[in-house]
Design a protein around this motif. Structure first.
Motif, mmCIF file in Angstrom:
data_model
loop_
_atom_site.group_PDB
_atom_site.id
_atom_site.type_symbol
_atom_site.label_atom_id
_atom_site.label_comp_id
_atom_site.label_asym_id
_atom_site.label_seq_id
_atom_site.Cartn_x
_atom_site.Cartn_y
_atom_site.Cartn_z
ATOM 1 N N PHE A 1 -1.744 6.434 -12.574
ATOM 2 C CA PHE A 1 -2.094 6.125 -14.088
ATOM 3 C C PHE A 1 -3.382 5.863 -14.139
ATOM 4 O O PHE A 1 -3.997 5.451 -15.246
ATOM 5 C CB PHE A 1 -1.081 4.711 -14.335
ATOM 6 N N GLY A 2 -4.237 6.267 -13.137
ATOM 7 C CA GLY A 2 -5.740 6.113 -13.197
ATOM 8 C C GLY A 2 -6.323 4.767 -12.932
ATOM 9 O O GLY A 2 -7.409 4.534 -13.262
ATOM 10 N N VAL A 3 -5.683 3.881 -12.472
ATOM 11 C CA VAL A 3 -5.996 2.280 -12.064
ATOM 12 C C VAL A 3 -6.293 2.566 -10.786
ATOM 13 O O VAL A 3 -5.667 2.912 -9.829
ATOM 14 C CB VAL A 3 -4.900 1.327 -12.363
ATOM 15 N N THR A 4 -7.416 1.897 -10.610
ATOM 16 C CA THR A 4 -7.991 1.918 -9.109
ATOM 17 C C THR A 4 -7.678 0.555 -8.501
ATOM 18 O O THR A 4 -8.017 -0.599 -9.128
ATOM 19 C CB THR A 4 -9.415 2.163 -9.036
ATOM 20 N N TRP A 5 -7.148 0.692 -7.273
ATOM 21 C CA TRP A 5 -6.655 -0.630 -6.559
ATOM 22 C C TRP A 5 -7.444 -0.906 -5.287
ATOM 23 O O TRP A 5 -7.706 0.038 -4.578
ATOM 24 C CB TRP A 5 -5.161 -0.730 -6.287
ATOM 25 N N VAL A 6 -7.752 -2.011 -4.904
ATOM 26 C CA VAL A 6 -8.369 -2.300 -3.814
ATOM 27 C C VAL A 6 -7.266 -3.305 -3.068
ATOM 28 O O VAL A 6 -6.857 -4.367 -3.682
ATOM 29 C CB VAL A 6 -9.606 -3.224 -3.708
ATOM 30 N N TYR B 1 -8.589 -2.912 4.968
ATOM 31 C CA TYR B 1 -8.864 -2.654 3.438
ATOM 32 C C TYR B 1 -8.571 -1.285 3.130
ATOM 33 O O TYR B 1 -8.906 -0.358 4.085
ATOM 34 C CB TYR B 1 -10.503 -3.033 3.486
ATOM 35 N N GLY B 2 -8.441 -0.958 1.727
ATOM 36 C CA GLY B 2 -8.053 0.550 1.439
ATOM 37 C C GLY B 2 -8.348 0.281 0.008
ATOM 38 O O GLY B 2 -8.121 -0.655 -0.919
ATOM 39 N N MET B 3 -8.637 1.594 -0.542
ATOM 40 C CA MET B 3 -8.750 1.610 -2.140
ATOM 41 C C MET B 3 -8.156 2.945 -2.509
ATOM 42 O O MET B 3 -8.237 4.013 -1.877
ATOM 43 C CB MET B 3 -10.197 1.755 -2.350
ATOM 44 N N LEU B 4 -7.366 2.881 -3.615
ATOM 45 C CA LEU B 4 -6.796 4.194 -4.178
ATOM 46 C C LEU B 4 -6.957 4.356 -5.581
ATOM 47 O O LEU B 4 -6.822 3.020 -6.087
ATOM 48 C CB LEU B 4 -5.310 4.277 -3.585
ATOM 49 N N ARG C 1 -10.016 5.234 -0.016
ATOM 50 C CA ARG C 1 -10.278 4.744 1.246
ATOM 51 C C ARG C 1 -9.102 4.475 1.780
ATOM 52 O O ARG C 1 -8.355 3.663 1.365
ATOM 53 C CB ARG C 1 -11.323 3.815 1.350
ATOM 54 N N PRO C 2 -8.647 5.006 3.158
ATOM 55 C CA PRO C 2 -7.313 4.779 3.880
ATOM 56 C C PRO C 2 -7.232 3.172 3.852
ATOM 57 O O PRO C 2 -8.369 2.539 4.140
ATOM 58 C CB PRO C 2 -7.399 5.654 4.811
ATOM 59 N N LEU C 3 -6.072 2.803 3.864
ATOM 60 C CA LEU C 3 -5.868 1.348 4.318
ATOM 61 C C LEU C 3 -5.974 1.394 5.930
ATOM 62 O O LEU C 3 -5.187 1.993 6.716
ATOM 63 C CB LEU C 3 -4.432 0.939 4.075
ATOM 64 N N TRP D 1 0.715 -1.099 0.209
ATOM 65 C CA TRP D 1 0.007 0.204 0.150
ATOM 66 C C TRP D 1 0.796 1.110 -0.034
ATOM 67 O O TRP D 1 0.595 2.070 -0.922
ATOM 68 C CB TRP D 1 -0.801 -0.006 1.118
ATOM 69 N N GLN D 2 1.911 1.238 0.875
ATOM 70 C CA GLN D 2 2.796 2.582 0.834
ATOM 71 C C GLN D 2 3.372 2.884 -0.402
ATOM 72 O O GLN D 2 3.647 3.938 -0.949
ATOM 73 C CB GLN D 2 3.690 2.477 2.086
ATOM 74 N N ARG D 3 3.978 1.837 -1.002
ATOM 75 C CA ARG D 3 4.561 1.906 -2.267
ATOM 76 C C ARG D 3 3.580 2.443 -3.482
ATOM 77 O O ARG D 3 3.517 3.259 -4.335
ATOM 78 C CB ARG D 3 5.366 0.726 -2.806
#
Length: 140
Positions: A126-131, A119-122, A108-110, A97-99
């Motif tokens: 590059f516009g890619v959403t990660w969970v 759980y977190g979402m960013l 949503r913060p981890l 997550w940090q990287r």
């Protein structure tokens, strides 16, 4: 017979940079074949764009990417997909997550959630959403 799935991300001119970034986050090796390498140059300005690329890591991470040529339609869309990264170790997920959060918009913060220890979402640079989350046993 075994079947696997791999997330394949589409970019327009930034696939190489995205692959390098994901390799810096998850480790592993990066392979990138350009349109020039493959002898498939349609536009000289795009000769060094990635026609086929991937990052593969020993921890199971695998993502593919390419640059959509300008002759083809390309629309990133809104909420068209998320990439989910799940693990069992809070330290490992926190480090990823940090990287991954470098230059990202944190949606949503981890942190602990009702359904997961973390759980977190960013949305990355590059516009890619990660969970990202830490698995927890299902208690139905």
């Amino acid at each position: 017979m075994a079947v696997t799935t791999t997330t394949h991300l589409n970019f327009r001119g930034s696939a190489r940079e995205a692959l390098a970034f994901y390799q810096s986050v998850f480790g592993g090796r990066t392979v990138a074949v350009t349109y020039k390498d493959a002898g498939n140059v349609q536009d000289e300005n795009e000769a060094d764009w990635v026609m086929w690329g991937e990052v593969v890591a020993d921890n199971g991470f695998h993502v593919m990417a390419y640059d959509v040529p300008s002759a083809m339609p390309y629309d990133l869309g809104a909420n068209s997909f998320f990439v989910s990264v799940r693990g069992e170790d809070t330290e490992e997920i926190s480090a990823l997550w940090q990287r991954l959060a470098d230059g990202a918009n944190v949606l949503r913060p981890l942190e602990p959630a009702a359904w997961a220890p973390l759980y977190g979402m960013l949305t990355d640079r590059f516009g890619v959403t990660w969970v990202l989350d830490v698995t927890a046993p299902y208690n139905g």
